[in-house]
Design an enzyme around this catalytic site. Sequence first.
Site, PDB file in Angstrom:
ATOM      1  N   HIS A  54      -1.981 -82.300  86.285  1.00 51.37           N
ATOM      2  CA  HIS A  54      -1.356 -83.439  85.615  1.00 51.37           C
ATOM      3  C   HIS A  54      -0.696 -84.377  86.627  1.00 51.37           C
ATOM      4  O   HIS A  54      -0.703 -85.595  86.433  1.00 51.37           O
ATOM      5  CB  HIS A  54      -0.331 -82.919  84.594  1.00 51.37           C
ATOM      6  CG  HIS A  54       0.145 -83.969  83.651  1.00 51.37           C
ATOM      7  ND1 HIS A  54       1.417 -84.470  83.688  1.00 51.37           N
ATOM      8  CD2 HIS A  54      -0.491 -84.641  82.660  1.00 51.37           C
ATOM      9  CE1 HIS A  54       1.542 -85.386  82.761  1.00 51.37           C
ATOM     10  NE2 HIS A  54       0.413 -85.517  82.117  1.00 51.37           N
ATOM     11  N   ARG A  55      -0.188 -83.823  87.697  1.00 50.75           N
ATOM     12  CA  ARG A  55       0.384 -84.674  88.759  1.00 50.75           C
ATOM     13  C   ARG A  55      -0.707 -85.552  89.373  1.00 50.75           C
ATOM     14  O   ARG A  55      -0.524 -86.744  89.585  1.00 50.75           O
ATOM     15  CB  ARG A  55       1.054 -83.824  89.844  1.00 50.75           C
ATOM     16  CG  ARG A  55       2.559 -83.678  89.642  1.00 50.75           C
ATOM     17  CD  ARG A  55       3.249 -83.097  90.877  1.00 50.75           C
ATOM     18  NE  ARG A  55       2.837 -81.709  91.114  1.00 50.75           N
ATOM     19  CZ  ARG A  55       3.352 -80.670  90.481  1.00 50.75           C
ATOM     20  NH1 ARG A  55       4.306 -80.847  89.580  1.00 50.75           N
ATOM     21  NH2 ARG A  55       2.939 -79.445  90.738  1.00 50.75           N
ATOM     22  N   LYS A  80      -0.651 -82.234  79.606  1.00 54.46           N
ATOM     23  CA  LYS A  80      -0.719 -80.841  80.073  1.00 54.46           C
ATOM     24  C   LYS A  80      -1.163 -79.920  78.941  1.00 54.46           C
ATOM     25  O   LYS A  80      -1.977 -79.021  79.127  1.00 54.46           O
ATOM     26  CB  LYS A  80       0.657 -80.387  80.590  1.00 54.46           C
ATOM     27  CG  LYS A  80       1.099 -81.116  81.834  1.00 54.46           C
ATOM     28  CD  LYS A  80       2.378 -80.534  82.412  1.00 54.46           C
ATOM     29  CE  LYS A  80       3.606 -80.883  81.626  1.00 54.46           C
ATOM     30  NZ  LYS A  80       4.010 -82.300  81.697  1.00 54.46           N
ATOM     31  N   ASP A  90       0.908 -95.944  66.515  1.00 57.64           N
ATOM     32  CA  ASP A  90      -0.516 -96.247  66.309  1.00 57.64           C
ATOM     33  C   ASP A  90      -1.289 -95.090  65.712  1.00 57.64           C
ATOM     34  O   ASP A  90      -2.470 -95.261  65.403  1.00 57.64           O
ATOM     35  CB  ASP A  90      -1.197 -96.612  67.645  1.00 57.64           C
ATOM     36  CG  ASP A  90      -1.348 -95.386  68.525  1.00 57.64           C
ATOM     37  OD1 ASP A  90      -0.321 -94.763  68.850  1.00 57.64           O
ATOM     38  OD2 ASP A  90      -2.487 -95.022  68.844  1.00 57.64           O
ATOM     39  N   ASP A 143       6.431 -96.497  70.242  1.00 58.95           N
ATOM     40  CA  ASP A 143       5.517 -95.558  70.882  1.00 58.95           C
ATOM     41  C   ASP A 143       4.871 -96.308  72.062  1.00 58.95           C
ATOM     42  O   ASP A 143       4.979 -97.540  72.152  1.00 58.95           O
ATOM     43  CB  ASP A 143       4.454 -95.139  69.850  1.00 58.95           C
ATOM     44  CG  ASP A 143       3.322 -94.368  70.468  1.00 58.95           C
ATOM     45  OD1 ASP A 143       3.596 -93.413  71.213  1.00 58.95           O
ATOM     46  OD2 ASP A 143       2.146 -94.736  70.217  1.00 58.95           O
ATOM     47  N   ASP A 179       1.437 -95.089  74.141  1.00 58.55           N
ATOM     48  CA  ASP A 179      -0.027 -95.045  74.223  1.00 58.55           C
ATOM     49  C   ASP A 179      -0.655 -95.424  72.890  1.00 58.55           C
ATOM     50  O   ASP A 179      -0.370 -94.815  71.858  1.00 58.55           O
ATOM     51  CB  ASP A 179      -0.485 -93.655  74.659  1.00 58.55           C
ATOM     52  CG  ASP A 179      -0.033 -93.370  76.076  1.00 58.55           C
ATOM     53  OD1 ASP A 179      -0.413 -94.132  76.968  1.00 58.55           O
ATOM     54  OD2 ASP A 179       0.731 -92.409  76.269  1.00 58.55           O
ATOM     55  N   GLU A 194      -5.712 -94.930  76.027  1.00 61.61           N
ATOM     56  CA  GLU A 194      -6.294 -93.583  76.086  1.00 61.61           C
ATOM     57  C   GLU A 194      -7.714 -93.557  76.660  1.00 61.61           C
ATOM     58  O   GLU A 194      -7.992 -92.806  77.592  1.00 61.61           O
ATOM     59  CB  GLU A 194      -6.290 -92.923  74.693  1.00 61.61           C
ATOM     60  CG  GLU A 194      -4.909 -92.672  74.126  1.00 61.61           C
ATOM     61  CD  GLU A 194      -4.130 -91.549  74.830  1.00 61.61           C
ATOM     62  OE1 GLU A 194      -4.577 -91.050  75.863  1.00 61.61           O
ATOM     63  OE2 GLU A 194      -3.047 -91.211  74.336  1.00 61.61           O
ATOM     64  N   ARG A 206      -2.926 -80.851  76.338  1.00 59.67           N
ATOM     65  CA  ARG A 206      -4.325 -81.205  76.041  1.00 59.67           C
ATOM     66  C   ARG A 206      -5.275 -80.486  76.993  1.00 59.67           C
ATOM     67  O   ARG A 206      -6.315 -79.964  76.592  1.00 59.67           O
ATOM     68  CB  ARG A 206      -4.464 -82.727  76.157  1.00 59.67           C
ATOM     69  CG  ARG A 206      -5.730 -83.301  75.606  1.00 59.67           C
ATOM     70  CD  ARG A 206      -5.617 -84.809  75.559  1.00 59.67           C
ATOM     71  NE  ARG A 206      -4.533 -85.250  74.702  1.00 59.67           N
ATOM     72  CZ  ARG A 206      -3.736 -86.291  74.953  1.00 59.67           C
ATOM     73  NH1 ARG A 206      -3.925 -87.039  76.027  1.00 59.67           N
ATOM     74  NH2 ARG A 206      -2.772 -86.608  74.125  1.00 59.67           N
ATOM     75  N   ASN A 256       4.216 -92.878  83.706  1.00 57.11           N
ATOM     76  CA  ASN A 256       3.184 -93.703  83.064  1.00 57.11           C
ATOM     77  C   ASN A 256       3.810 -94.876  82.314  1.00 57.11           C
ATOM     78  O   ASN A 256       3.298 -95.989  82.327  1.00 57.11           O
ATOM     79  CB  ASN A 256       2.397 -92.888  82.022  1.00 57.11           C
ATOM     80  CG  ASN A 256       1.697 -91.692  82.617  1.00 57.11           C
ATOM     81  OD1 ASN A 256       1.464 -91.650  83.809  1.00 57.11           O
ATOM     82  ND2 ASN A 256       1.372 -90.733  81.774  1.00 57.11           N
TER      83      ASN A 256
HETATM   84  C1  XBP Z   1       0.085 -90.141  73.852  1.00 54.69           C
HETATM   85  C2  XBP Z   1      -0.107 -88.835  74.470  1.00 54.69           C
HETATM   86  C3  XBP Z   1      -0.011 -88.687  75.923  1.00 54.69           C
HETATM   87  C4  XBP Z   1      -1.074 -89.434  76.687  1.00 54.69           C
HETATM   88  C5  XBP Z   1      -1.219 -88.911  78.063  1.00 54.69           C
HETATM   89  O1  XBP Z   1       1.441 -90.415  73.821  1.00 54.69           O
HETATM   90  O2  XBP Z   1      -0.328 -87.865  73.775  1.00 54.69           O
HETATM   91  O3  XBP Z   1      -0.140 -87.324  76.198  1.00 54.69           O
HETATM   92  O4  XBP Z   1      -2.322 -89.236  76.050  1.00 54.69           O
HETATM   93  O5  XBP Z   1      -0.026 -88.906  78.764  1.00 54.69           O
HETATM   94  P1  XBP Z   1       2.148 -91.513  72.818  1.00 54.69           P
HETATM   95  P2  XBP Z   1       0.403 -87.626  79.639  1.00 54.69           P
HETATM   96  O6  XBP Z   1       1.132 -92.036  71.839  1.00 54.69           O
HETATM   97  O7  XBP Z   1       3.236 -90.697  72.158  1.00 54.69           O
HETATM   98  O8  XBP Z   1       2.686 -92.570  73.743  1.00 54.69           O
HETATM   99  O9  XBP Z   1      -0.827 -87.133  80.338  1.00 54.69           O
HETATM  100  O10 XBP Z   1       1.454 -88.134  80.589  1.00 54.69           O
HETATM  101  O11 XBP Z   1       0.928 -86.597  78.665  1.00 54.69           O
HETATM  102 MG    MG Z   2       0.443 -93.460  70.385  1.00 55.95          MG
END
Ligand code: XBP
Ligand code: MG
Length: 263
Positions: free
Chosen positions: A81-82, A53, A182, A8, A10, A17, A55, A127
């Site tokens: 989001h862009r 998007k 996580d 994963d 994030d 985050e 969220r 990202n």
């Molecule tokens: C975490 C997410 C992502 C990020 C934001 O992803 O839910 O949406 O918060 O990224 P993961 P974007 O833990 O699966 O890596 O705004 O590009 O969606």
């Molecule tokens: Mg994660």
Amino acid sequence: MLQALIFDVDGTLADTERDGHRVAFNRAFAEAGLNWEWSVERYGQLLEVSGGKERLQRYLQEDQPDFVPPGEVKAWAAEMHRLKTRHYRELVQEGIMPLRPGVQRLIQEARQAGIRLAIATTSAPENVLALLEMGLGSDSPSWFEVIAAGDVVPAKKPAPDIYLYALEAMGLPPSECVAIEDSQVGLRAATQAGLTTVITPSSYTQHEDFTGAALVVSHLGEPIAPFQGLTAHPLTSAYFDIALAQSLLTPSPSVTGSRIDLQ
Ligand code: XBP
Ligand code: MG
């Protein structure tokens, strides 16, 4: 036998985050002339929804029901989001979100051992590339056989689709891979795809329920900075390595009636 590790992004590779995605959304709101501010606490609640998007649309429904976007809501969310993605990449490039302990070590160890690598995330691909390049160097994206990210599957975590996509792209069964996550949302996605899953909770996910994880540890650990075990799993190592990943896939001798039981 262990063939691949699937990471994963994030919360797992870096704690992105609170100081990354959240701040980037707030900067995008300001740039668009909106006086919205996602607090640390509110963002934590919104994290229940995977994908930026998606969220954003949940936030509109719950906190801004009277807001009328110019045009269709999905197109507006995509445009916001862009903007947010540009701000997020800038934040990554400032170096404020270092890789978590053990991430670089484990990835290097896997490469040396010929263990294949993949990414499975709901975050946008831009990202992921920014974070990898900043944390591991400009050629590091090529170390990952598959970078399954963002909208490549319509159903985001906790749906298993992003993991199933990565497995199919690698041509591997889940029984030969270990996922590293996580969050409970990520755990549900990985385990529903049949994957043995290791959890390293991040700042927003500390208190989540990780029932079903093969192992929960404070972080992947380093030889000089051992991890802490957060479940009853017996740990003989100070850090998560390929041998430990392999052991999670190997049924315990007492269960299988192996050499130990036959003596
Ligand atoms: C975490 C997410 C992502 C990020 C934001 O992803 O839910 O949406 O918060 O990224 P993961 P974007 O833990 O699966 O890596 O705004 O590009 O969606
Ligand atoms: Mg994660």
